[in-house]
Write a protein that holds these residues in place. Structure first.
Motif, PDB file in Angstrom:
ATOM      1  N   TYR A 161       8.050  65.015  10.943  1.00 35.30           N
ATOM      2  CA  TYR A 161       7.686  64.832  12.123  1.00 35.30           C
ATOM      3  C   TYR A 161       7.336  65.819  13.098  1.00 35.30           C
ATOM      4  CZ  TYR A 161       7.868  62.393  16.876  1.00 35.30           C
ATOM      5  OH  TYR A 161       7.648  61.958  18.042  1.00 35.30           O
ATOM      6  N   SER A 171      13.957  67.568  16.268  1.00 35.32           N
ATOM      7  CA  SER A 171      13.969  66.330  15.251  1.00 35.32           C
ATOM      8  C   SER A 171      14.770  66.749  14.126  1.00 35.32           C
ATOM      9  CB  SER A 171      12.651  65.962  15.047  1.00 35.32           C
ATOM     10  OG  SER A 171      12.393  64.757  14.134  1.00 35.32           O
ATOM     11  N   GLU A 196      10.417  58.099  17.924  1.00 36.73           N
ATOM     12  CA  GLU A 196       8.911  58.502  17.925  1.00 36.73           C
ATOM     13  C   GLU A 196       7.991  58.185  19.206  1.00 36.73           C
ATOM     14  OE1 GLU A 196       5.696  57.728  17.502  1.00 36.73           O
ATOM     15  OE2 GLU A 196       6.589  55.680  17.341  1.00 36.73           O
TER      16      GLU A 196
END
Length: 717
Positions: free
Chosen positions: A597, A592, A638
């Motif tokens: 995240y 990512s 996500e």
């Protein structure tokens, strides 16, 4: 090494070891389940298949052959048919009557000579001879015996010889005696001597009737006794041999054998016994065994790879700490993990005499193999260190090369790995530490490395063969180190000059480095990872080399919680085979562009530590990578937020739709070091649970049903 980083790496190693051990146990369970399925299919196949043929027993078959051979050898050594005759009874009676007439006439003739000589002087002995001859000729038992002899001649002799044989018979039974009497009679009454009684002329009544008998005869061929022995053997053979019985005609086989010599027949019987033994000893084709072997090899290879990954990350972290105050900490951690593996194996070997082959294979498979710094094995030699159980007598014997034990060892190793003997060399023997060190010359070092790490298709068999090499010389191997001996490396794998602390926006220059405008890195934005501290891993000698190799690559992050994390530190990021967006089974890895995240507990589990002064600190560790932009297969949303919370902003620097990058590889590719490289460890330290930090407020919007499946505790979120 920074103490906080050492704590994080220690916890990271413990978590990875636990994770990998769980994977190994899961792998074993899956193997058992797969094997059980195949075994059930095999059992069903056995239940439903046609009844198995009775292969008989060696003892029964041999008893049949032995008796048959014994009976045959009592017969003629060559097969020969004999004649049987059927004679006309009238001819038989006529022959007997004619013979009686001939004998009676001869008797009367001798009686007349007897009567004429009796009154004369000096004839007593002659008279007595005549009397004895007459009595013999007239005696019924003698006549019957002589007739049987005559009939046997006529029955058995060839036609061309029968007349001569009859004449010889007459001479032996009657003619010679009559000829003797005629000769002696010449002294007394020579004028009355008749020589015709001493012989049978071809025109005599006896011979004429014999010819009639032969002409009227009916002949048949009678087989020798062993023909029936052969037939009985064939009958018994086909009763025992079900397979031969299905496609063999008993009469045809009997006739075919009876056309051979007895030795040829015996050879057939003995070959039949040999063939029957071969059939009995032949392993039946089992269509399920190959599947079982493939499953065991596949899962065994996977376990070897998992174990190698476990030891590799422990050894690599140990290498990261070389020369630091934390050196002993990680050395002890490595030794403890290796010893735990050894103790597990030793528990399996509590009674080696009763150890089954499967148990021994399991122990061979789980023998600790520690990959260290190996370099490019296409050009470099591979150092291999074998740690043995302490045995002073054996080590001295090996060092002194008693009975050429070193040559035997090298020869067996070369055979186990299928490499030339000259490509392996014993480098060092440490009797005190029970260590044998060898060098494997390029390019064969890679073959050995892959065989011992589960990368080769036949890795399980190769490793088992290697363990047999040690058993063959009565050595007990405990562990293997691949790479630089003693885990010593040149220089350090840490690169402190590139360590950085990233600050939040402020005017305080001591807070660390910060940039407000994202950096264009490989065509993707690289934002300042505020609140994190970076510890550099040496992947290049300097900044120029780093830029030359990876200046156009993007910056991305990967968490430290999943099974791929340990591989980042060792040989590039290994592929997983499960994930979102792509079909199961396609090699892939996820990264990512957002460190926040990756900081979610699903990817970077927080570790809590209480300091000596009672202060509680929380740590998280994330890996910083450079990614080849051409290798990014897809950019997807996500996968953590709950369905009703998809509008929650995870990282203000990115939209939620661009947080997961998928990097695909080839199915035969074991790492993607050509597409992704880890060059930094990002650590975040806080005095509160990270969920209370401002960048982590989105955690509470997680899909808890999904998160709880990963084993996360509620207090973390």
């Amino acid at each position: 090494m920074d103490d906080d980083l050492a704590f994080c790496l220690g916890r990271f190693v413990d978590d990875q070891v636990e994770l990998i051990d769980d994977l190994i146990e899961k792998n074993k369970e899956e193997e058992i389940e797969k094997c059980h399925e195949i075994e059930e299919q095999r059992a069903a196949h056995i239940r439903n298949r046609s009844p198995q043929r009775d292969k008989g027993s060696h003892d029964k078959d041999k008893a049949l052959v032995d008796k048959f051979v014994s009976d045959l050898r009592q017969c003629s050594t060559e097969p020969r048919k004999i004649r049987a005759v059927t004679d006309d009874q009238t001819c038989i009676d006529s022959l007997r009557a004619e013979l009686w007439t001939k004998v009676a006439a001869s008797t009367n003739y001798i009686n007349r000579l007897h009567s004429l000589a009796r009154p004369l002087s000096n004839t007593a002995k002659f008279v007595e001879t005549c009397r004895e001859a007459v009595e013999s000729f007239k005696r019924p038992s003698d006549f019957d015996a002589n007739y049987k002899a005559l009939y046997k001649i006529i029955e058995q002799d060839e036609k061309e010889q029968v007349i001569d044989s009859i004449q010889k018979w007459w001479s032996e039974k009657y003619g010679d005696k009559i000829a003797e009497i005629n000769q002696r009679n010449q002294k007394f009454n020579g004028a009355v001597t008749e020589p015709n009684f001493a012989v049978l002329s071809p025109n005599s009544g006896v011979i004429r009737n014999a010819k009639k008998l032969i002409e009227a005869r009916q002949e048949t061929i009678v087989e020798p006794e062993y023909f029936e022995i052969v037939r009985e053997f064939v009958r018994q053979l086909l009763l025992l041999d079900e397979e031969k019985r299905e496609h063999t005609d008993a009469n045809e086989l009997s006739n075919e054998l009876n056309s051979r010599t007895i030795e040829e027949i015996i050879d057939y019987a003995e070959r039949w016994l040999t063939e029957r033994d071969e059939i009995r000893n032949r392993k039946e084709e089992d269509p399920f065994q190959d599947r079982l072997d493939e499953v065991k090899a596949k899962y065994g290879r996977q376990r070897m790879a998992h174990a190698a990954q476990k030891f590799a990350v422990v050894a690599f972290v140990r290498q990261l700490a070389v020369g630091s105050n934390n050196d002993e900490q990680f050395q002890e951690q490595l030794e403890n993990i290796v010893n735990q593996e050894r103790e597990t194996n030793e528990e399996r070997e509590t009674n080696e005499e009763r150890e089954t082959n499967e148990e021994r294979k399991t122990n061979d498979e789980s023998l600790p193999v520690i990959p260290c710094d190996i370099g490019d094995l296409n050009v470099k030699k591979l150092p291999v260190m074998f740690q043995l159980a302490p045995d002073t007598a054996f080590m001295n014997q090996f060092r002194n090369n008693s009975n050429n034990i070193q040559e035997q060892f090298i020869a067996s190793l070369s055979q186990a790995f299928s490499i030339p003997c000259k490509k392996i060399r014993i480098e060092n023997i440490d009797c005190d530490k029970a260590i044998i060190c060898i060098l494997v010359f390029s390019p064969h070092g890679k073959d050995v490395f892959d065989s011992l790490n589960g990368n080769a298709l036949d890795a399980v068999a190769r490793k088992e063969a290697m363990c047999k090499c040690f058993r063959a010389i009565n050595a007990n191997i405990k562990s293997i180190i691949l790479g630089e001996f003693g885990l010593e490396i040149e220089g350090t794998l840490m690169d402190p000059k590139w360590n950085k602390k990233y600050a939040w926006p402020s005017n305080d220059p001591t807070g660390g480095e910060y940039w407000e405008t994202p950096i264009d890195q490989g065509g993707k934005p690289y934002f300042c990872p505020s609140g994190w501290k970076r510890f550099a891993i040496k992947v290049a000698t300097d900044g120029n080399e780093l830029d030359a190799k990876w200046a156009k690559w993007c910056v991305a992050y990967h968490g430290t919680k999943d099974k791929a994390a340990s591989s980042i530190l060792t040989s590039g990021l290994k592929f997983g085979t499960y994930g979102c967006y792509v079909d199961e089974g396609i090699p892939r890895v996820y990264v990512s562009p957002s460190i926040e995240y990756c900081a979610h507990p699903r990817y970077a589990y927080p570790w809590k530590k209480t300091t000596k002064n009672g202060e509680t600190l929380w740590y998280q560790l994330v890996f910083q990578c450079r990614v080849n932009p051409d290798s990014i297969h897809s950019i997807k949303p996500e996968t953590i937020l709950a369905a009703q919370s998809k509008e929650e902003v995870i990282d203000s620097n990115f939209t939620n739709d661009e947080l997961e990058w998928t990097i695909l590889g080839r199915e035969d590719q074991k790492s993607i070091a050509d597409d992704i490289i880890c060059y930094g460890m990002m650590m975040r330290t806080s005095k509160v649970n990270p969920k209370k930090l401002a960048p982590s407020k989105w955690w509470k919007k997680s899909d808890f049903d999904l998160i709880h499946k990963t084993g996360l505790k509620n207090d973390i979120l």
